[in-house]
Design an enzyme around this catalytic site. Structure first.
Site, PDB file in Angstrom:
ATOM      1  N   SER A 246       2.154   5.551 -10.040  1.00  0.00           N
ATOM      2  CA  SER A 246       1.874   6.065  -8.705  1.00  0.00           C
ATOM      3  C   SER A 246       0.809   7.161  -8.738  1.00  0.00           C
ATOM      4  CB  SER A 246       3.172   6.546  -8.047  1.00  0.00           C
ATOM      5  OG  SER A 246       2.954   6.883  -6.705  1.00  0.00           O
TER       6      SER A 246
ATOM      7  N   ASP B 255      -3.759   6.824  -3.095  1.00  0.00           N
ATOM      8  CA  ASP B 255      -3.473   7.139  -4.488  1.00  0.00           C
ATOM      9  C   ASP B 255      -3.744   5.915  -5.369  1.00  0.00           C
ATOM     10  OD1 ASP B 255      -1.277   5.650  -3.688  1.00  0.00           O
ATOM     11  OD2 ASP B 255       0.192   6.871  -4.748  1.00  0.00           O
TER      12      ASP B 255
ATOM     13  N   ASP C  10      -2.161   3.575  -7.004  1.00  0.00           N
ATOM     14  CA  ASP C  10      -1.532   2.276  -6.751  1.00  0.00           C
ATOM     15  C   ASP C  10      -1.517   1.918  -5.263  1.00  0.00           C
ATOM     16  OD1 ASP C  10       0.364   4.108  -5.993  1.00  0.00           O
ATOM     17  OD2 ASP C  10       2.019   3.229  -7.108  1.00  0.00           O
TER      18      ASP C  10
ATOM     19  N   ASP D  12      -0.165   3.069  -2.464  1.00  0.00           N
ATOM     20  CA  ASP D  12       0.981   3.018  -1.555  1.00  0.00           C
ATOM     21  C   ASP D  12       1.086   4.301  -0.717  1.00  0.00           C
ATOM     22  OD1 ASP D  12       1.858   4.740  -3.543  1.00  0.00           O
ATOM     23  OD2 ASP D  12       3.694   3.638  -4.001  1.00  0.00           O
TER      24      ASP D  12
END
Length: 547
Positions: free
Chosen positions: A122, A279, A281, A283
């Site tokens: 993340s 960010d 990834d 999400d």
């Protein structure tokens, strides 16, 4: 591996081997390196062998979707997992290129796979990577499923029990196949369907600066925006391409001001209307907008969330598209003001534990009850948003799209997001939400966090030694370790204070940190900040004593 060990200090070796990297509802997450408490091909292989055993026990013909982000070794770990699954007879559908986290949730549902795996850490710093697991419904696995998988992992000898198959051989035997482009096309189409304009025309020439923070967002975010008619987009060039070292933003999190600084420079030079950043990834999404003096202001996840909530509700009511018994879902650490806004529109709020997996779980429960269409919005303070049910995790592509639509809708009427935010504060009262993190590294750090939580459990709240923070009386202490309101047991404490204020304390599930969330309602921002500072001071004194 031997060379890596030789270069490590004694304390580094202890931290790398003093425990096995634990597998929870978020899967694995840790520092990349040698050791049982590190992310490497051995720990990934062991975890995958455990997941494979779990799938083989629960499905006749199991299959899995695998995706990965831009982090160091993400593709290596994804292929490692794919080879272990294939060797165990679990069919693998893998993205041929890196893609955002929500595309794995989506593909798991679309391809009717038994599970989904995404290699990501993340928003963590570059030294981290992780391994997140989705169930067949596209939602992160439950606590019960995680416990079962952990039992299977514990049975695995890391040197003798991990099955493996050559990647190219697995491709030839079709035990590993690449996910076709039609799946990503379907995901993009679902994102665009989330519009709440319902045919209403707006000016989409908004000048947008966008940064994927060297992650996975560039292609899907710019694609969905352009296909929807937003063509005035400038991408932050230094942060456009995937790069797991994150050279311009050591902490690639849109919650962090430093991560947004390069995008802010671009926005100032171009006099842009809106800054977006996702960010690595993709999400989470953060934004900045201009104030009346032309200065760019970063909005918090809570502020963007309540703006989206109000926009979605007002548009649905305006166009007679509000479903019967509408539901909004938020986490217990997310701004309580959202609940008052939702109630004003006749929308029921469901509060869940920290983590978007619990919001996804609520969507699943609505689906099982035949009420999936009742869900209109879910969000968490850490910049996670979702307006539809096509995935069961937060979606930065969806968030970016809906933010651009909301911004352009109000701009067409000559209203800024800051104007709209001020309007909400005037109507419902000013609300300040802050997050404070306290880091405790290594085995000693874990013990310290446990002692701190014990201190709060034993001394703060109903009929205990400490009955107030900053002079504001604690009228309810919610101990979620007892499984309140039907929620899973979790080491979280929430103190409801007089005057619509609250304090939440919990250990992070992914980092060696204790997190304190403070929510303060007041007449003015100045009053709120003064009270917040006093509350934080009281909390920090208790933490210091417990240490």
């Amino acid at each position: 591996m031997e060379e890596a060990l030789k270069s490590m200090r004694e304390d580094e070796i202890e931290d790398s081997f003093y425990k096995n990297l634990s597998f929870g509802t978020g899967g694995l997450r840790g520092i990349i390196g040698a050791g049982t408490n590190r992310m490497n091909v051995y720990t990934v292989g062991k975890a995958t062998q455990g997941v494979a055993a779990y799938l083989l026990r629960n499905y006749e013909v199991p299959s899995v979707v695998i995706g990965y982000d831009s982090r160091v070794k993400s593709e290596v770990f994804a292929r490692t997992a794919a080879c272990v699954f294939a060797a165990n007879g679990v069919k693998v559908h893998i993205w041929s290129v890196l893609n955002p986290v929500p595309t794995v949730s989506f593909a798991t549902r679309y391809l009717k796979a038994s599970a989904g795996i995404i290699i990501t850490a993340s928003h963590n710093p570059a030294k981290y990577n992780g391994y997140k697991v989705y169930a067949e419904d596209g939602c992160q696995i439950t606590t019960e499923a995680a416990a079962e998988i952990q039992q299977e992992i514990d049975k695995v000898d890391i040197f003798t029990d991990i099955k493996n198959m050559d990647y190219e051989n697995a491709l030839k035997r079709e035990m590993i196949t690449y996910i076709p482009d039609v799946v990503l096309d379907a995901f993009i189409d679902e994102v665009k369907k989330q519009s709440v304009l319902f045919g209403e025309k707006i000016d989409k020439n908004t000048a947008i600066v966008y940064s994927p923070l060297n992650g996975t967002g560039y292609l899907p975010v710019t694609r969905v925006l352009k296909e929807a008619g937003y063509n005035n987009i400038t991408v932050v060039e230094e942060q456009r391409l995937p790069d797991g070292k994150f050279p311009t933003c050591p902490y690639p999190n849109p919650e962090v001001k430093e991560a947004m600084s390069l995008g802010m420079e671009y926005a100032r030079k171009l006099n842009a209307d809106l800054l977006l950043a996702t960010d690595p990834d993709c999400d989470r999404v953060g934004i900045a907008v201009k104030d009346n003096c032309g200065k760019y202001v970063l909005l918090s996840g809570n502020q963007t969330g309540i703006l989206l909530l109000d926009y979605i509700c007002s548009q649905r009511i305006k166009h007679h598209k509000m479903p019967a018994n509408p539901v909004m879902v938020k986490t217990i650490v997310t701004m309580d003001l959202a609940e008052r806004i939702a109630a004003d529109y006749g929308v029921r709020t469901v509060n869940v534990l920290t983590g978007f997996k619990f919001i996804g779980e609520q969507i699943g429960l609505l689906e099982k009850a035949g009420k999936e269409n009742s869900y209109i919005f879910g969000f968490e303070e850490s910049y996670g948003y979702l307006t539809g049910t096509y995935v069961r995790d937060k979606d930065g592509v969806n968030g970016a799209y809906m933010i651009c639509e909301m911004f352009s809708y109000y701009a067409t009427q000559g209203i800024s997001l800051l104007d709209k935010l001020e309007e909400l504060y005037k109507k419902y009262g000013y609300c300040l939400n802050t997050l404070h993190s306290y880091e405790f590294n290594g085995p000693a750090g874990v013990e310290k966090m446990q002692k701190i939580m014990e201190k709060f459990h034993s001394e703060v709240g109903d009929a205990r030694k400490i009955d107030n923070f900053a002079g504001k009386k604690i009228f309810t202490a919610l101990d979620y370790s007892k499984g309140l309101n039907g929620l899973p047991k979790s080491d979280v404490l929430k103190y409801l204070l007089e005057g619509n204020c609250s304090v939440v304390i919990r250990p992070s599930g992914t980092e060696p940190k204790l997190k304190v969330y403070v929510s303060v309602s007041a007449k003015t921002e100045g009053d709120a900040r003064r009270v917040e500072e006093e509350i934080v001071g009281d909390v920090e004194r208790l933490i210091k004593v417990a240490c």
